[in-house]
Design an enzyme around this catalytic site. Sequence first.
Site, PDB file in Angstrom:
ATOM      1  CG  HIS A  62     -24.830 -23.566 -54.214  1.00 53.15           C
ATOM      2  ND1 HIS A  62     -25.742 -24.581 -53.621  1.00 53.15           N
ATOM      3  CD2 HIS A  62     -25.921 -23.054 -55.385  1.00 53.15           C
ATOM      4  CE1 HIS A  62     -26.857 -24.883 -54.179  1.00 53.15           C
ATOM      5  NE2 HIS A  62     -26.746 -23.748 -55.380  1.00 53.15           N
ATOM      6  CG  ASP A  99     -28.780 -20.424 -57.937  1.00 49.14           C
ATOM      7  OD1 ASP A  99     -28.276 -21.757 -57.235  1.00 49.14           O
ATOM      8  OD2 ASP A  99     -29.943 -20.254 -57.632  1.00 49.14           O
ATOM      9  CG  HIS A 153     -30.108 -22.063 -52.208  1.00 50.78           C
ATOM     10  ND1 HIS A 153     -29.516 -21.043 -53.134  1.00 50.78           N
ATOM     11  CD2 HIS A 153     -30.216 -23.063 -53.055  1.00 50.78           C
ATOM     12  CE1 HIS A 153     -29.192 -21.669 -54.367  1.00 50.78           C
ATOM     13  NE2 HIS A 153     -29.849 -22.826 -54.565  1.00 50.78           N
ATOM     14  NE  ARG A 201     -30.810 -22.312 -61.073  1.00 49.66           N
ATOM     15  CZ  ARG A 201     -29.765 -22.346 -60.965  1.00 49.66           C
ATOM     16  NH1 ARG A 201     -29.273 -23.107 -59.879  1.00 49.66           N
ATOM     17  NH2 ARG A 201     -28.665 -22.063 -61.584  1.00 49.66           N
TER      18      ARG A 201
END
Length: 409
Positions: A193, A195, A342, A357
């Site tokens: 995906h 983000d 990623h 994150r």
Amino acid sequence: MAPVATQNNNTSPEVSQVQALKAKNAVFNPFYSPSIGDDGDESYKYSQYKPSFPARSWEPLEEIKVQDRGLSADPDKKSLFSAAEKKSLFSAAEKVKHLTPAIGTELVGVDLRQLSDAQKDELLTHPRMLVFRDQENFDIHQQLELARHFGPLHKHATTPVPKEAGLEEVHVVYNDASRRPDPAAFSKIELWHTDVSYEVQPPSTTSLKVLTGPEYGGDTLWSSGYALYSSLSPGFQKYLEGLTALHSAVAQADGARAAGLPVRREPIESAHPVVRVHPATGLKSVYVNPGFTRRIIGVPKAESDAILTFLFHQIGENPDFQVRFHWTPNAVAFWDNRVVTHSATFDFWPSTRHALRATPRGEKPQSVEDYERETGKVAKDRLAEILKAHGLEAQVDKGGASKARGYND
């Protein structure tokens, strides 16, 4: 942009322990249903950053103007890299280690706390994901400060935030021995995906710092949208440049509710170009991902399915586009969601893997046509630019008999 999807609001002030216990025994899909597992170890060094799921009600995100910081950067990245040759004392790379030809670079000797604004800007001109090890003193507040340099921070509607108050802009990535992912609940391909690509203004960059990780396993893989675009035939490139795809948050919201967790902002669906142009580099990148892209708009379903299936498998299965990174504690990865997809590996149970994150919002994805009309520049193919730098031209198939090709290793 498609209409905002409607769901029932979770109005309880917090997720109850009963809900948590019920959800703990449910099938665990690590992508659409965030883990609420917790081994209960309060002596754990980073327990204040363990996941929590406060039930908040957030308004839909409003469109904002974001100026890409990479537009102010020196394209030669002199501030970031030249100090390595001069052995400067200021925080610049002592060594540059490229991990693959297409994507992935480790910068050695950089202290992320001490980057100048010019050095931060140059991070966005690099066509790779960047990794920095040994960032023990780079705390979450400094990580958020670095992220804010690139734009207002994104607050996720469903994923966990730290138990420590005041960190709702932090996305917690956490799994321990208390809950094991069930491979019956997900396929590996759907873990790939970009983000929150379903937002009207998806994130520009992401920084992820691993606090705790297994000795082996728990790696992350990244795939280059630049390299994927360059691998395609000219005719297919041109066709994809005219397409738009629907990106959806609905499955993620449904997964959170199925796990008994609150959804803090109602899910949205947005239409984005299948090929977008990076505003700072002017390079074309394929912009679809298995996690959130649902269909190509305006074409028959069979055609949409065939195109997306092909692109998804290229993202997830073509090693020429990928890099795989094994984390060490206090390593930080920095990547550009506009050109990179990623995926995490879930091969480390019963070890603990814990990361934080920070993700700033970016500009609305820009198609090739819009970029060229608004800037007066010609969008570029990264491989063609590399070949041009070596005095070569990209090979174009003009038909004729096919030639057998093979590998000698």
